[in-house]
Every structure is written in C-alpha cells, then in structure tokens.
Design an enzyme around this catalytic site. Structure first.
Site, PDB file in Angstrom:
ATOM      1  CD  GLN A 125      -2.632 -92.073   1.936  1.00 38.67           C
ATOM      2  OE1 GLN A 125      -3.037 -92.069   0.769  1.00 38.67           O
ATOM      3  NE2 GLN A 125      -2.320 -93.176   2.579  1.00 38.67           N
ATOM      4  CG  HIS A 129       0.618 -89.716   5.914  1.00 39.09           C
ATOM      5  ND1 HIS A 129      -0.718 -89.374   6.021  1.00 39.09           N
ATOM      6  CD2 HIS A 129       0.661 -91.056   6.112  1.00 39.09           C
ATOM      7  CE1 HIS A 129      -1.422 -90.476   6.249  1.00 39.09           C
ATOM      8  NE2 HIS A 129      -0.610 -91.498   6.307  1.00 39.09           N
ATOM      9  CG  LEU A 306      -9.905 -84.992  13.742  1.00 37.86           C
ATOM     10  CD1 LEU A 306     -10.036 -84.500  12.313  1.00 37.86           C
ATOM     11  CD2 LEU A 306     -10.496 -83.962  14.692  1.00 37.86           C
ATOM     12  CE1 TYR A 307      -7.135 -84.790   6.746  1.00 32.63           C
ATOM     13  CE2 TYR A 307      -6.633 -83.218   8.480  1.00 32.63           C
ATOM     14  CZ  TYR A 307      -6.918 -83.491   7.164  1.00 32.63           C
ATOM     15  OH  TYR A 307      -6.990 -82.469   6.255  1.00 32.63           O
ATOM     16  CG  HIS A 310      -8.280 -95.131   6.168  1.00 35.61           C
ATOM     17  ND1 HIS A 310      -8.046 -94.713   7.458  1.00 35.61           N
ATOM     18  CD2 HIS A 310      -7.079 -95.246   5.577  1.00 35.61           C
ATOM     19  CE1 HIS A 310      -6.736 -94.602   7.644  1.00 35.61           C
ATOM     20  NE2 HIS A 310      -6.125 -94.919   6.520  1.00 35.61           N
ATOM     21  N   GLY A 448     -12.105 -80.356  13.522  1.00 38.64           N
ATOM     22  CA  GLY A 448     -10.995 -80.425  12.567  1.00 38.64           C
ATOM     23  C   GLY A 448     -10.517 -79.046  12.152  1.00 38.64           C
ATOM     24  CB  SER A 452      -7.285 -77.658   9.778  1.00 44.03           C
ATOM     25  OG  SER A 452      -6.902 -77.328   8.495  1.00 44.03           O
TER      26      SER A 452
HETATM   27 MN1  MNH Z   1      -4.064 -94.307   5.909  1.00 42.11          MN
HETATM   28  C1  MNH Z   1      -2.559 -94.580   8.929  1.00 42.11           C
HETATM   29  C2  MNH Z   1      -3.064 -97.497   5.140  1.00 42.11           C
HETATM   30  C3  MNH Z   1      -5.337 -93.990   2.742  1.00 42.11           C
HETATM   31  C4  MNH Z   1      -5.033 -91.115   6.622  1.00 42.11           C
HETATM   32  N1  MNH Z   1      -3.047 -95.773   6.863  1.00 42.11           N
HETATM   33  C5  MNH Z   1      -2.512 -95.686   8.116  1.00 42.11           C
HETATM   34  C6  MNH Z   1      -1.893 -96.926   8.460  1.00 42.11           C
HETATM   35  C7  MNH Z   1      -2.043 -97.769   7.388  1.00 42.11           C
HETATM   36  C8  MNH Z   1      -2.748 -97.032   6.374  1.00 42.11           C
HETATM   37  C9  MNH Z   1      -1.573 -99.202   7.269  1.00 42.11           C
HETATM   38  C10 MNH Z   1      -1.193 -97.235   9.748  1.00 42.11           C
HETATM   39  C11 MNH Z   1      -2.169 -97.761  10.723  1.00 42.11           C
HETATM   40  C12 MNH Z   1      -1.594 -97.902  12.069  1.00 42.11           C
HETATM   41  O1  MNH Z   1      -0.532 -98.505  12.189  1.00 42.11           O
HETATM   42  O2  MNH Z   1      -2.211 -97.366  13.010  1.00 42.11           O
HETATM   43  N2  MNH Z   1      -4.174 -95.528   4.243  1.00 42.11           N
HETATM   44  C13 MNH Z   1      -3.671 -96.787   4.119  1.00 42.11           C
HETATM   45  C14 MNH Z   1      -3.888 -97.279   2.771  1.00 42.11           C
HETATM   46  C15 MNH Z   1      -4.545 -96.274   2.103  1.00 42.11           C
HETATM   47  C16 MNH Z   1      -4.721 -95.180   3.043  1.00 42.11           C
HETATM   48  C17 MNH Z   1      -3.454 -98.641   2.261  1.00 42.11           C
HETATM   49  C18 MNH Z   1      -5.066 -96.211   0.689  1.00 42.11           C
HETATM   50  C19 MNH Z   1      -5.247 -97.226  -0.100  1.00 42.11           C
HETATM   51  N3  MNH Z   1      -5.020 -92.811   4.855  1.00 42.11           N
HETATM   52  C20 MNH Z   1      -5.471 -92.898   3.580  1.00 42.11           C
HETATM   53  C21 MNH Z   1      -6.100 -91.672   3.211  1.00 42.11           C
HETATM   54  C22 MNH Z   1      -6.024 -90.859   4.296  1.00 42.11           C
HETATM   55  C23 MNH Z   1      -5.337 -91.575   5.337  1.00 42.11           C
HETATM   56  C24 MNH Z   1      -6.724 -91.341   1.865  1.00 42.11           C
HETATM   57  C25 MNH Z   1      -6.585 -89.464   4.307  1.00 42.11           C
HETATM   58  C26 MNH Z   1      -6.237 -88.499   5.096  1.00 42.11           C
HETATM   59  N4  MNH Z   1      -3.859 -93.062   7.506  1.00 42.11           N
HETATM   60  C27 MNH Z   1      -4.304 -91.783   7.570  1.00 42.11           C
HETATM   61  C28 MNH Z   1      -3.877 -91.219   8.833  1.00 42.11           C
HETATM   62  C29 MNH Z   1      -3.152 -92.212   9.492  1.00 42.11           C
HETATM   63  C30 MNH Z   1      -3.159 -93.378   8.625  1.00 42.11           C
HETATM   64  C31 MNH Z   1      -4.159 -89.809   9.308  1.00 42.11           C
HETATM   65  C32 MNH Z   1      -2.428 -92.101  10.830  1.00 42.11           C
HETATM   66  C33 MNH Z   1      -0.985 -91.791  10.514  1.00 42.11           C
HETATM   67  C34 MNH Z   1      -0.111 -91.781  11.709  1.00 42.11           C
HETATM   68  O3  MNH Z   1      -0.587 -91.435  12.785  1.00 42.11           O
HETATM   69  O4  MNH Z   1       1.059 -92.103  11.552  1.00 42.11           O
END
Ligand code: MNH
Length: 506
Positions: A125, A129, A306-307, A310, A448, A452
């Site tokens: 994550q 990001h 694809l990344y 969650h 992926g 990558s």
């Molecule tokens: Mn995560 C986007 C919450 C863990 C990868 N994540 C988001 C969004 C939220 C969010 C809210 C925004 C969604 C949207 O507006 O479309 N994510 C979480 C939370 C956790 C979390 C609360 C842990 C608890 N996320 C993870 C993990 C990964 C991950 C672990 C592993 C790679 N998430 C992403 C990706 C995006 C995203 C990739 C897309 C980001 C972007 O395009 O800006």
C-alpha cells in the site's frame, strides 16, 4: 536427430523441454521473459511511449503529453456499442453492491498460503500510493501523481511547496520530532502541510508525511517513519564525505539514494516474495543496457485497478499482545509513537495477511472500496477481462467454470454477466481462481508483472546515464543503494532489531 535442447535455445533460465524428436518448447514461467526462447522482456508488453487514455481511444498529442491522465493499455469500450461491454453480455451490468456482497465479501478469513504478512501488505500500500493517486474530484482516469512511477513523492510530497514544508533546510534533512528520544515525523503544525485527519484528533497526534493520507493507518505511518529516518541517516553519511555540499545538494542526492533503495528492496524482496522464490531476482540495471528499452513510464489505469489488494487486510490487527479493531486502528498515530517502530515491525511481520485472489476474502470494512473500484471502471469504460487476457498473450476463458473452481461463484457470475466475454476486468483479476498454493491467479501475475517491471526498471535511475557512483554522491552512496535490504532499513534505524520479513516466521 539431435535433441534440440542440446543447442540450449532457452534463454534467461527458461526450461527446455523436448517434444517428439526434433521439436522443443521453452517454459518461460516466472523468468520475467516470454516468447519462443524466453528472450522478450516481460515489460515489452507495455507500450512505451504511452498510448491511449480515458478521454482518447486513439493516438494523439494530448494523450501523450498530458500527464494528469493515467494512460491505458486498451482504449475504452467505444461509446456507441450496443451493449455495455461491446456486443456480448447483458443489457445492464450487475449492481456493484451485489457483486461486492456476493463475490468479494469475506466469509471466513483465508490466510495467504505462502505466509505473506502485514509487513508486506503495508509495503504494498505504501509503495504503490506514490504513483496511484486517483483524482476523485473529477471524472475517472485522472491522477494527482505526475511522477508516474517510483519518485518517492509519498515521502517528499507531490509538489515542490509541500517538499519545502517538510524539509528542515539543514544538511539536506527532513523535519522530524523526538518522542522519548526517538525520531518520528513532525506534526502538521510544525510543517503546515495539509494532512487528512479527523478534526477532533489532538494536534500533537497529527503527523506530517509526504502523502496526505498516510496518517490513516499505523502501517503507513510506520513506513513513513522508517524512510524519514533513513533519509536523514543518508544525509549524515553524505555530509561526512562532502563537507562542502549545501543543503540542496545533500537533499537531492539523498533522495536519489532513497529512490534507489526503494527499487532495490521492491525487486529483490517484495517482487521476489510474490514470485514464490522460484527464481532469484537480482536488481542489476546493467543487464538491460544491451536491450532495446525505454527509460520512461506512465502509470496505467488498469494497473491501478488490479492493485486493489484489500483482501490482504485481516479482520483485526495484533500489536504487541493486543488485538486492535479497525476503528481503534485507523487514524491512530499514537499506536506508532506508543509502541515504537520495533514492536510494530515485529507484530506486522508475524501476522499473516489474507489471500488476495479467489474472491470472498475482502474484509467487510473495505467492501465499499471494491464497490467504488467497479463503479470507477465503468465510468472509464474498461474493456472486458478476456480482451486483456489476449493483450497479455493469455488464452481467453471460454466459461465461468473454467475461470473459477467455486461453482457458486461460476453460476452467480454467469447469471449476472450472461457471457464470459462480458466479465469485467477488475472482478476478473480478483476473483479468478488462484494458482495452487499461490496468493492470486494467473492473470494478476501475467498482467501485474509487466506493469511492475516497467515501472521499476524504466526509472531514470536505472538508465546508463544515471546508474553510476557520482549520481549517488560517490561509491559510498552507490553501495548503499546496491546493498539495501528491508532488514537494514529497519535495523539501521531502530534501537533493537525485530523479526522483519515479508513472510510470517515458519
Ligand atoms: Mn486501499 C484505494 C482504503 C488497504 C490498495 N483504499 C483506497 C480507497 C480507500 C481505501 C478508502 C479509495 C477508494 C476510492 O475512492 O476509490 N485501503 C483502505 C483501507 C485499508 C486499505 C482503510 C486498510 C485498512 N489498499 C490497502 C492495501 C492495499 C491497497 C493493503 C494494497 C496494495 N487502495 C489500494 C489502491 C487504491 C486504494 C491501489 C487505489 C488508489 C488510487 O487510485 O488512488
């Protein structure tokens, strides 16, 4: 006839298998290469310079030049098709809420069979990001991360103004605060950067980090703290060798070293872990100098989709000897400052993450994100999963039962989509059956990996003009990059050395 394998046709660790008497096949699995003799680099599947975007399904200057768009591998589904996915499937696509509830939602936590841990999950994550930063204020397909790759903007900020607010302007260092004698990110009020926090969080708990959302999770603030300490440690080393350098040169050179360290750790430990240890990945940019390869990168919308890993997230977090729920975990920076880097690393390294592929493993708390991802993909009119299978030289699936072993899911998807050729990209990569004992399925790996690799090796640091000691302030800095490891990142910046790995202890 001479066994054709005697000519050693398979390159790059591809395995030669004799067929009949005079034929052979190279098995290029997991080599990073493909083609008859495993000679074509995986990342050659990614067009460079980039091509389409969500606005333009044809080549044009705007699409090439405007970096506020994500690029895309395949153009959007044309706007005038008879059906949402082209000519196959139903008149309306399934309700994203229904898809999320039935096929994404976790029933019972399913650990990754390879023992991937939370240290890996938060690295995934944290690392991604810096280049996935969708601009949600506008319609789909735009990004706020103009660096389009490994630029460490999640450490230094995504604008020059933010970078300067985070910098100490002494010896190249970043601002920091001392808590119990330990270095942590400074507070928001010490930097005046914008950070997203709940209004009522006490101001001393609002840590200031390059990425404005990284106060959300202690796992992200942990990595932010580690990289902050590493940056300042590198500054000290450079200053000792270059007492004449000003703050600016120390900062800029340290940043390049940090970017190099990130790429090194991601390739040799993170991608290595994902690859399942079948091969020994080495970060050596010189190996590419003889290939035709463009040192540039543009982040693709499909890569971001694809990344969405969650399912890695557990049902709750074990820290020290406490069980911490989601509501106690999010925006709780005091977990980091209270337990310290060592205990957090130890805890995250010992807790197993969820299996990403195969469906029905996304924590309920994050189901909304899966739903939003599907909505976003429709706004962007992403082409069907099977079209991407073809683009990546994979055989398109001919039925839902070939796509998944879960018969309830196969039937459910069939009812909702009507045709395997109408299955969407994001459900495709996440719900596909996992490979045996693997963290996800074939498509996630085969799609992926090229994105990558292109993003990692297409970095300017890997080009012949940059990949030399002087870029990093001399042989000392070059060696820091070439020898960096996750363990050193942690243990050179902490009081004691915890268990630190991307896999739970066996
Ligand atoms: Mn995560 C986007 C919450 C863990 C990868 N994540 C988001 C969004 C939220 C969010 C809210 C925004 C969604 C949207 O507006 O479309 N994510 C979480 C939370 C956790 C979390 C609360 C842990 C608890 N996320 C993870 C993990 C990964 C991950 C672990 C592993 C790679 N998430 C992403 C990706 C995006 C995203 C990739 C897309 C980001 C972007 O395009 O800006």
């Amino acid at each position: 006839a001479v066994n054709p394998c005697c000519y050693y046709p398979c390159q790059n660790s591809g395995v030669c298998v004799r067929f009949g008497t005079d034929r052979y096949q190279c098995d290029c699995t997991q080599t990073g290469y493909y083609g008859d003799n495993c000679t074509v680099l995986r990342s050659n599947l990614i067009p460079s310079p980039p091509t389409y975007n969500t606005q333009y399904g044809y080549l044009c200057w705007e699409s090439y030049y405007n970096v506020s768009y994500y690029t895309r591998l395949l153009p959007p589904v044309p706007g005038d098709c008879p059906l949402p996915m082209g000519t196959k499937g139903k008149l309306t696509l399934p309700d994203p809420k229904v898809l999320a509830e039935r096929f994404f939602k976790r029933k019972k936590f399913r650990p990754d069979p390879r023992g991937t841990n939370l240290m890996f999950a938060f690295m995934a994550q944290h690392f991604t990001h810096q280049f996935f930063k969708t601009k949600h204020e506008v319609k789909a397909g735009f990004t706020k991360a103009f660096g389009h790759g490994v630029d460490a903007s999640h450490i230094y900020g995504d604008t020059l103004e933010r970078q300067h607010q985070l910098r100490l302007h002494i010896d190249g260092k970043l601002k920091y605060q001392l808590l119990g004698g330990e270095v942590y990110p400074p507070t928001v009020s010490e930097t005046s950067v914008y950070m997203k926090y709940p209004e009522d969080l006490p101001s001393e708990q609002k840590l200031a980090i390059g990425h404005e959302l990284f106060g959300l999770l202690p796992g992200l603030s942990l990595y932010a703290t580690l990289w902050l300490r590493e940056h300042n440690r590198v500054c000290d080393i450079l200053r000792a060798e270059h007492p004449t350098w000003d703050d600016e040169q120390l900062f800029q050179t340290s940043r390049l070293i940090i970017i190099g360290e990130i790429i090194k750790i991601i390739i040799e430990e993170y991608v290595q872990h994902l690859s399942g240890y079948f091969l020994n990945l080495k970060f050596d940019p010189t190996l590419l100098f003889k290939e035709r390869f463009q040192y540039s990168n543009r982040i693709a919308l499909e890569f971001g989709q694809l990344y969405h890993w969650h399912p890695l997230m557990p049902d709750s977090f074990n820290i020290g000897h406490e069980e911490v729920s989601y509501s106690q975990f999010v925006y709780n920076t005091s977990l980091l400052t209270h337990f310290g880097v060592e205990t957090l690393v130890d805890s995250f390294s010992r807790q197993v993450a969820g299996q990403i592929g195969g469906g029905k493993n996304c924590p309920e708390a994050l189901l909304k994100v899966a739903e939003m991802t599907i909505r976003e993909s429709r706004q962007a009119r992403i082409q069907p999963f099977n079209e991407y299978r073809k683009k990546f030289n994979l055989k398109p699936y001919t039925s839902f039962s070939e796509f998944t072993d879960d018969s309830d899911m196969a039937k459910g998807l069939e009812d909702l989509y009507g045709d395997i050729d109408a299955l969407e990209f994001f459900p495709g990569v996440l719900l596909e059956k996992s490979r045996p004992n693997a963290i996800f399925g074939e498509s996630m790996v085969e799609m992926g990996a090229p994105f990558s690799l292109k993003g990692l090796l297409g970095n300017p640091l890997c080009s012949p003009g940059y990949w030399k000691p002087s870029t990093f302030g001399g042989e000392t800095g070059f060696q820091i990059v070439k020898s960096s490891t996750l363990q050193k990142l942690v243990c050179q910046n902490s009081r004691w050395c915890p268990y630190v790995h991307f896999r739970v202890p066996s």
